[in-house]
Motif scaffolding. Structure first.
Motif, PDB file in Angstrom:
ATOM      1  N   ASP A  75      -9.480 116.686  36.493  1.00 41.48           N
ATOM      2  CA  ASP A  75      -9.336 115.663  35.736  1.00 41.48           C
ATOM      3  C   ASP A  75      -9.776 114.649  35.508  1.00 41.48           C
ATOM      4  O   ASP A  75     -10.746 114.383  36.649  1.00 41.48           O
ATOM      5  CB  ASP A  75      -8.062 114.920  36.313  1.00 41.48           C
ATOM      6  N   LEU A  76     -10.851 114.320  34.859  1.00 45.62           N
ATOM      7  CA  LEU A  76     -11.910 113.256  34.332  1.00 45.62           C
ATOM      8  C   LEU A  76     -11.694 111.107  34.556  1.00 45.62           C
ATOM      9  O   LEU A  76     -10.703 111.800  33.293  1.00 45.62           O
ATOM     10  CB  LEU A  76     -12.327 113.367  33.507  1.00 45.62           C
ATOM     11  N   LYS A  77     -12.179 110.707  34.877  1.00 43.94           N
ATOM     12  CA  LYS A  77     -12.254 109.419  34.236  1.00 43.94           C
ATOM     13  C   LYS A  77     -13.545 108.404  34.439  1.00 43.94           C
ATOM     14  O   LYS A  77     -14.559 109.312  34.898  1.00 43.94           O
ATOM     15  CB  LYS A  77     -11.338 108.364  35.144  1.00 43.94           C
ATOM     16  N   GLU A  78     -14.006 107.156  33.575  1.00 40.99           N
ATOM     17  CA  GLU A  78     -15.396 107.006  33.839  1.00 40.99           C
ATOM     18  C   GLU A  78     -14.864 105.902  35.097  1.00 40.99           C
ATOM     19  O   GLU A  78     -14.179 104.741  34.662  1.00 40.99           O
ATOM     20  CB  GLU A  78     -15.544 106.757  32.048  1.00 40.99           C
ATOM     21  N   GLN A  79     -16.190 105.490  35.649  1.00 46.71           N
ATOM     22  CA  GLN A  79     -16.189 104.647  36.042  1.00 46.71           C
ATOM     23  C   GLN A  79     -17.890 104.219  36.306  1.00 46.71           C
ATOM     24  O   GLN A  79     -18.603 105.104  36.457  1.00 46.71           O
ATOM     25  CB  GLN A  79     -15.701 104.725  37.414  1.00 46.71           C
ATOM     26  N   ASN A  80     -18.126 102.817  36.469  1.00 47.86           N
ATOM     27  CA  ASN A  80     -19.847 102.628  36.410  1.00 47.86           C
ATOM     28  C   ASN A  80     -20.615 102.952  35.425  1.00 47.86           C
ATOM     29  O   ASN A  80     -21.645 103.497  35.995  1.00 47.86           O
ATOM     30  CB  ASN A  80     -19.917 102.259  37.640  1.00 47.86           C
ATOM     31  N   TYR A 106     -10.362 123.203  31.512  1.00 44.56           N
ATOM     32  CA  TYR A 106      -9.241 122.862  31.847  1.00 44.56           C
ATOM     33  C   TYR A 106      -9.997 120.982  31.537  1.00 44.56           C
ATOM     34  O   TYR A 106      -9.187 121.018  33.221  1.00 44.56           O
ATOM     35  CB  TYR A 106      -8.236 123.464  31.852  1.00 44.56           C
ATOM     36  N   LEU A 107     -10.425 120.442  31.184  1.00 46.77           N
ATOM     37  CA  LEU A 107     -10.689 119.257  31.528  1.00 46.77           C
ATOM     38  C   LEU A 107      -9.695 118.029  30.934  1.00 46.77           C
ATOM     39  O   LEU A 107      -9.703 117.829  29.781  1.00 46.77           O
ATOM     40  CB  LEU A 107     -11.992 118.553  30.258  1.00 46.77           C
ATOM     41  N   GLU A 108      -9.130 117.138  31.364  1.00 42.25           N
ATOM     42  CA  GLU A 108      -8.131 116.675  31.524  1.00 42.25           C
ATOM     43  C   GLU A 108      -8.522 114.886  31.851  1.00 42.25           C
ATOM     44  O   GLU A 108      -9.011 114.639  32.820  1.00 42.25           O
ATOM     45  CB  GLU A 108      -6.929 116.896  31.936  1.00 42.25           C
ATOM     46  N   SER A 155     -16.223 105.763  25.181  1.00 42.31           N
ATOM     47  CA  SER A 155     -17.672 106.109  26.385  1.00 42.31           C
ATOM     48  C   SER A 155     -17.716 107.247  26.948  1.00 42.31           C
ATOM     49  O   SER A 155     -18.011 107.913  26.597  1.00 42.31           O
ATOM     50  CB  SER A 155     -17.360 104.480  27.121  1.00 42.31           C
ATOM     51  N   ILE A 156     -15.890 107.559  27.308  1.00 42.42           N
ATOM     52  CA  ILE A 156     -15.980 108.628  28.049  1.00 42.42           C
ATOM     53  C   ILE A 156     -15.719 109.855  26.893  1.00 42.42           C
ATOM     54  O   ILE A 156     -16.471 110.600  27.814  1.00 42.42           O
ATOM     55  CB  ILE A 156     -14.830 108.449  29.085  1.00 42.42           C
ATOM     56  N   ALA A 157     -15.038 109.793  26.201  1.00 41.92           N
ATOM     57  CA  ALA A 157     -16.012 110.825  24.807  1.00 41.92           C
ATOM     58  C   ALA A 157     -16.900 111.353  24.987  1.00 41.92           C
ATOM     59  O   ALA A 157     -17.236 112.487  24.436  1.00 41.92           O
ATOM     60  CB  ALA A 157     -14.656 110.786  23.581  1.00 41.92           C
ATOM     61  N   ARG A 158     -18.146 110.728  24.385  1.00 40.83           N
ATOM     62  CA  ARG A 158     -18.725 110.826  24.503  1.00 40.83           C
ATOM     63  C   ARG A 158     -20.075 111.218  25.710  1.00 40.83           C
ATOM     64  O   ARG A 158     -20.407 112.335  25.607  1.00 40.83           O
ATOM     65  CB  ARG A 158     -20.313 109.591  23.409  1.00 40.83           C
ATOM     66  N   LYS A 159     -19.839 110.573  26.780  1.00 32.37           N
ATOM     67  CA  LYS A 159     -20.505 111.067  28.246  1.00 32.37           C
ATOM     68  C   LYS A 159     -20.101 112.529  28.029  1.00 32.37           C
ATOM     69  O   LYS A 159     -20.701 113.073  28.483  1.00 32.37           O
ATOM     70  CB  LYS A 159     -20.201 109.788  28.822  1.00 32.37           C
ATOM     71  N   ARG A 216      -3.413 109.036  23.974  1.00 34.83           N
ATOM     72  CA  ARG A 216      -3.462 110.252  22.977  1.00 34.83           C
ATOM     73  C   ARG A 216      -5.220 109.565  22.263  1.00 34.83           C
ATOM     74  O   ARG A 216      -6.157 110.628  22.056  1.00 34.83           O
ATOM     75  CB  ARG A 216      -2.726 111.102  22.403  1.00 34.83           C
ATOM     76  N   ALA A 217      -5.621 108.841  22.525  1.00 33.96           N
ATOM     77  CA  ALA A 217      -7.132 107.553  22.390  1.00 33.96           C
ATOM     78  C   ALA A 217      -7.907 108.647  22.735  1.00 33.96           C
ATOM     79  O   ALA A 217      -9.254 108.524  21.786  1.00 33.96           O
ATOM     80  CB  ALA A 217      -6.749 106.173  22.484  1.00 33.96           C
ATOM     81  N   ASN A 218      -8.270 109.127  24.068  1.00 34.30           N
ATOM     82  CA  ASN A 218      -9.237 110.001  24.612  1.00 34.30           C
ATOM     83  C   ASN A 218      -9.353 111.195  23.578  1.00 34.30           C
ATOM     84  O   ASN A 218     -10.266 111.435  23.157  1.00 34.30           O
ATOM     85  CB  ASN A 218      -8.900 110.312  25.561  1.00 34.30           C
ATOM     86  N   LEU A 219      -8.125 111.662  22.565  1.00 33.15           N
ATOM     87  CA  LEU A 219      -8.593 113.636  21.932  1.00 33.15           C
ATOM     88  C   LEU A 219      -9.008 112.710  21.022  1.00 33.15           C
ATOM     89  O   LEU A 219      -9.974 113.258  20.313  1.00 33.15           O
ATOM     90  CB  LEU A 219      -7.333 113.292  22.037  1.00 33.15           C
ATOM     91  N   LEU A 220      -8.115 111.558  20.244  1.00 35.52           N
ATOM     92  CA  LEU A 220      -8.869 111.082  18.756  1.00 35.52           C
ATOM     93  C   LEU A 220     -10.522 110.234  18.597  1.00 35.52           C
ATOM     94  O   LEU A 220     -11.447 111.199  17.804  1.00 35.52           O
ATOM     95  CB  LEU A 220      -7.891 109.805  18.777  1.00 35.52           C
ATOM     96  N   GLU A 221     -10.754 109.729  20.159  1.00 36.16           N
ATOM     97  CA  GLU A 221     -11.708 109.432  20.192  1.00 36.16           C
ATOM     98  C   GLU A 221     -12.692 110.877  19.636  1.00 36.16           C
ATOM     99  O   GLU A 221     -14.182 111.072  19.200  1.00 36.16           O
ATOM    100  CB  GLU A 221     -12.403 108.083  21.379  1.00 36.16           C
TER     101      GLU A 221
END
Length: 520
Positions: free
Chosen positions: A104-109, A144-146, A155-159, A187-192
């Protein structure tokens, strides 16, 4: 050896990736970029045809992947400790021969963390550090990256894509695609991610997009939307209502189907129920045991008609392996067929049984092994729930799947002389039939139900509806194998030795399976 070529194409400003391989075609013309490919031995079929890791095969030869759920640790002691613990968990999954690994992934700083919640914390391991693990790089398990990010989707999509692109020697390459996933609510994560794929021509052919649905959220409309957007797969909770209709509709569109998350307790039941129908399971259940359950050579009968033609006078089924047998339909005494392309509870072809017409489908005398029991499951829509008995009788029975006759098993509906109506599964042990039951008052004629009964030769007789034992009463405990009988497994009626069948069903059936069932 099979090879498999992936093709990508532009959908307006988006790029949709389907299949497998390494060819990129843009709106301006083909051949702008042709990344190098490496020779890769591909051993799977179907949805996993571009994956080099051998996935477990069901008795029918269907490849099914096992994904370790939440393969990481977020330690309160900080990111370094999280990385150490995460890599230990990854190593254990690899040692168990895991097929897919979930992070599972999230962006911070400005950093991408492996973490379950987008809650402002920064103690998880950094994704880049996890992917730099030599053990993970050397393995062939699929990622399998969620994405759990709730705000900085672009931002997280590009990273994430930058991180993968920098490590394309090991990930998002021929034979080892990467799956990027997110819940429908985010789902905005998938769209981006999808918007950016054209900027990453070296890895985009090896990326697939999946959308996950919450409990009972998925509809045919939302599944169609995922397909229309060019996404590759859908993921449903393992205990969803009308589950086979959702699976069948998604598969009819060519989407991959994953079920999440198979629990530790009775995971073998939930894996066995739909191993022939789906492409992957996310599991908390032991990975090595899950792979063994998927490939266990215990099949006695498997019938799935949803994708078979609704015309003709026979349907196909399997006995102990991938060999095909046929059974009559649309003839005297046999069920008719019905095609349904609109209902949320059924999709595709069904077998239609009518008690008034005395219809049944006998198969063969499928005995279990000495000392073992039976596992029986069926996907059914009931047209009659025994609100009354035919001819005013004081009690009555409708058989769903049966091999009774002083032995074996019976999965059936029963109305007692007091008017109590139960769904029950019984096996012949300890000198008689021992039952697990559930009240029929909780069921209706609108939904379709995945109904499962099991006894393994050492324990209780158990019953599940839609992969849930809620509301069921299990039997006492027994320690002997089921007594076999000399009648065929019969769908839609109760077989009788030397006589016509009885206890006819009124309902529609799309899937039935019978397994030899031992202690797991």
């Amino acid at each position: 050896m099979k090879t498999h070529i992936l093709r990508c194409w532009w959908l307006g400003s988006l790029i949709a990736v389907v299949g497998c391989g390494a060819e990129l075609v843009s709106a301006e013309g083909a051949g702008e970029y042709a990344p190098e490919t490496q020779a890769t031995a591909l051993v799977n079929d179907g949805y996993w045809a571009d994956v080099s890791k051998p996935f477990p095969l069901t008795p029918r030869g269907h490849a099914v992947g096992i994904c370790s759920h939440n393969t990481y640790v977020d330690s309160i002691l900080g990111s370094a400790r999280s990385l150490e613990s995460t890599l230990s968990r990854v190593q254990a999954a690899i040692a168990a021969d895991v097929d897919m690994i979930e992070f599972d992934l999230k962006e911070q700083n400005g950093q991408v963390y492996v973490d379950h919640d987008d809650d402002g914390g920064s103690t998880g391991a950094l994704l880049a550090n996890v992917l730099d693990s030599p053990a993970l790089q050397a393995d062939d398990a699929v990622l399998y990256l969620e994405i759990k990010e709730t705000s900085s989707h672009a931002s997280i999509a590009r990273k994430i894509l930058d991180i993968l692109d920098a490590r394309r020697t090991w990930y998002a390459r021929a034979g080892r695609p990467v799956f990027i996933r997110s819940f429908h609510a985010t789902r905005a994560n998938l769209l981006e991610t999808q918007k950016l794929l054209g900027q990453y021509p070296a890895i985009s052919p090896y990326l697939r997009l999946h959308v996950l649905f919450s409990a009972n959220q998925a509809t045919h409309g939302l599944i169609q939307d995922a397909f229309s957007r060019g996404w590759h797969g859908v993921e449903f909770p393992y205990a969803d209502a009308n589950i086979l209709s959702k699976i069948a509709y998604a598969k009819s569109l060519g989407l991959g189907v994953t079920l999440w998350t198979i629990p530790v307790n009775f995971g073998e039941v939930y894996l066995s129920n739909l191993r022939e129908e789906v492409d992957a399971f996310v599991v908390d259940y032991d990975v090595a045991k899950a792979r063994a359950v998927v490939s266990e050579d215990n099949q006695l009968l498997y019938l799935s008609v949803w994708k078979q033609p609704a015309s003709g006078t026979s349907i196909r089924y399997h006995q102990t392996n991938a060999t095909t047998y046929t059974a009559p339909v649309n003839v005297a005494g046999a069920p008719s067929t019905l095609a349904d392309g609109t209902g949320e509870n059924l999709y595709g072809t069904s077998l239609v049984f009518s008690a008034a017409s005395a219809l049944s489908m006998p198969f063969y005398d499928a005995d279990t092994a000495a000392g073992q029991g039976y596992f029986v499951s069926a996907y059914v829509n009931f047209d009659d729930l025994l609100t009354s008995c035919p001819g005013g009788a004081s009690s009555c029975t409708m058989a769903l799947v049966s091999k009774s006759e002083s032995g074996a098993f019976a999965l059936e509906l029963f109305r007692s002389s007091t008017g109590a109506r139960t769904l029950r599964f019984g096996v012949h042990v300890a000198g008689g039939y021992q039952y697990a039951t559930r009240s029929l008052s909780a069921l209706n004629g609108t939904n379709s139900y995945l109904i499962t009964g099991a006894y393994d030769g050492n324990g209780q007789v158990r019953l599940w509806v839609d992969n849930s034992s809620s509301g069921t009463t299990q039997s006492g405990s027994f320690t002997e194998g089921v007594r076999n009988s000399d009648v065929p497994v019969t769908l839609g009626a109760d077989p009788q030795a030397g006589a016509s069948p009885r206890f006819f069903l009124s309902g529609k059936v799309q899937m039935v399976q019978v397994l030899r069932w031992g202690d797991h």
